[in-house]
Write a protein that holds these residues in place. Sequence first.
Motif, PDB file in Angstrom:
ATOM      1  N   LYS A   9       0.808  -1.218   0.000  1.00 54.07           N
ATOM      2  CA  LYS A   9       0.000   0.000   0.000  1.00 54.07           C
ATOM      3  C   LYS A   9       0.845   1.274   0.000  1.00 54.07           C
ATOM      4  N   ILE A  10       2.108   1.172   0.421  1.00 52.51           N
ATOM      5  CA  ILE A  10       2.977   2.342   0.482  1.00 52.51           C
ATOM      6  C   ILE A  10       3.349   2.751  -0.939  1.00 52.51           C
ATOM      7  N   ARG A  11       3.191   4.021  -1.246  1.00 51.53           N
ATOM      8  CA  ARG A  11       3.459   4.536  -2.590  1.00 51.53           C
ATOM      9  C   ARG A  11       4.726   5.365  -2.615  1.00 51.53           C
ATOM     10  N   SER A  12       5.506   5.183  -3.660  1.00 51.77           N
ATOM     11  CA  SER A  12       6.690   5.994  -3.894  1.00 51.77           C
ATOM     12  C   SER A  12       6.290   7.249  -4.654  1.00 51.77           C
ATOM     13  N   SER A  13       7.209   8.192  -4.680  1.00 48.88           N
ATOM     14  CA  SER A  13       7.025   9.422  -5.423  1.00 48.88           C
ATOM     15  C   SER A  13       8.211   9.547  -6.386  1.00 48.88           C
ATOM     16  N   THR A  25      15.329   6.470   0.251  1.00 51.80           N
ATOM     17  CA  THR A  25      15.030   5.156  -0.305  1.00 51.80           C
ATOM     18  C   THR A  25      15.024   4.110   0.801  1.00 51.80           C
ATOM     19  N   PHE A  26      13.999   3.299   0.801  1.00 51.83           N
ATOM     20  CA  PHE A  26      13.896   2.148   1.704  1.00 51.83           C
ATOM     21  C   PHE A  26      13.835   0.901   0.841  1.00 51.83           C
ATOM     22  N   VAL A  36      10.823  -1.775  -2.664  1.00 47.36           N
ATOM     23  CA  VAL A  36      11.685  -0.601  -2.741  1.00 47.36           C
ATOM     24  C   VAL A  36      10.797   0.630  -2.803  1.00 47.36           C
ATOM     25  N   TYR A  37      11.113   1.595  -1.943  1.00 50.77           N
ATOM     26  CA  TYR A  37      10.321   2.831  -1.873  1.00 50.77           C
ATOM     27  C   TYR A  37      11.251   4.022  -2.021  1.00 50.77           C
ATOM     28  N   VAL A  38      10.880   4.943  -2.890  1.00 50.87           N
ATOM     29  CA  VAL A  38      11.643   6.175  -3.094  1.00 50.87           C
ATOM     30  C   VAL A  38      10.725   7.341  -2.770  1.00 50.87           C
ATOM     31  N   ASN A  39      11.182   8.204  -1.889  1.00 50.13           N
ATOM     32  CA  ASN A  39      10.413   9.387  -1.486  1.00 50.13           C
ATOM     33  C   ASN A  39       8.979   9.051  -1.085  1.00 50.13           C
ATOM     34  N   SER A  40       8.824   7.984  -0.365  1.00 50.61           N
ATOM     35  CA  SER A  40       7.483   7.559   0.037  1.00 50.61           C
ATOM     36  C   SER A  40       6.910   8.413   1.158  1.00 50.61           C
ATOM     37  N   HIS A  41       7.700   9.338   1.682  1.00 51.89           N
ATOM     38  CA  HIS A  41       7.203  10.223   2.742  1.00 51.89           C
ATOM     39  C   HIS A  41       6.042  11.083   2.268  1.00 51.89           C
ATOM     40  N   GLN A  49       4.609   3.569   9.083  1.00 46.05           N
ATOM     41  CA  GLN A  49       5.418   2.441   9.550  1.00 46.05           C
ATOM     42  C   GLN A  49       6.878   2.572   9.104  1.00 46.05           C
ATOM     43  N   LEU A  50       7.127   3.194   7.955  1.00 50.51           N
ATOM     44  CA  LEU A  50       8.512   3.434   7.552  1.00 50.51           C
ATOM     45  C   LEU A  50       9.138   4.518   8.427  1.00 50.51           C
ATOM     46  N   GLN A  51       8.366   5.523   8.784  1.00 50.94           N
ATOM     47  CA  GLN A  51       8.871   6.558   9.687  1.00 50.94           C
ATOM     48  C   GLN A  51       9.223   5.957  11.044  1.00 50.94           C
ATOM     49  N   ASN A  52       8.392   5.058  11.543  1.00 47.22           N
ATOM     50  CA  ASN A  52       8.681   4.387  12.813  1.00 47.22           C
ATOM     51  C   ASN A  52       9.963   3.568  12.717  1.00 47.22           C
ATOM     52  N   LEU A  53      10.164   2.887  11.598  1.00 42.07           N
ATOM     53  CA  LEU A  53      11.386   2.120  11.384  1.00 42.07           C
ATOM     54  C   LEU A  53      12.593   3.056  11.369  1.00 42.07           C
ATOM     55  N   LYS A  54      12.472   4.158  10.660  1.00 43.84           N
ATOM     56  CA  LYS A  54      13.545   5.150  10.580  1.00 43.84           C
ATOM     57  C   LYS A  54      13.887   5.682  11.977  1.00 43.84           C
ATOM     58  N   ASP A  55      12.884   5.959  12.780  1.00 41.62           N
ATOM     59  CA  ASP A  55      13.104   6.447  14.140  1.00 41.62           C
ATOM     60  C   ASP A  55      13.842   5.411  14.987  1.00 41.62           C
ATOM     61  N   GLN A  56      13.470   4.151  14.849  1.00 41.03           N
ATOM     62  CA  GLN A  56      14.134   3.082  15.608  1.00 41.03           C
ATOM     63  C   GLN A  56      15.593   2.927  15.185  1.00 41.03           C
TER      64      GLN A  56
END
Length: 66
Positions: A9-13, A25-26, A36-41, A49-56
């Motif tokens: 469900k996560i979309r890249s930009s 990039t994740f 693979v996600y690019v600029n998904s923020h 959930q990617l932000q939470n992973l980044k924080d951890q």
Amino acid sequence: MIDIKTLNKIRSSPSAQSVDGIDETFQIRTPKKSHVYVNSHVDTVHYRQLQNLKDQIRKILPKEYK
């Protein structure tokens, strides 16, 4: 924690390197697929959930890598 059931469900930009210089990039690999996600923020609904992973990751990285 990453919910692998919702990773699709996560979309890249599109890349914006020419504008802001750095793409975020994740890459997450599961036993069945690589994601693979690019600029998904920009996906404010599913990015959490990617932000939470980044924080951890930031919590455990030595200061010189931050």
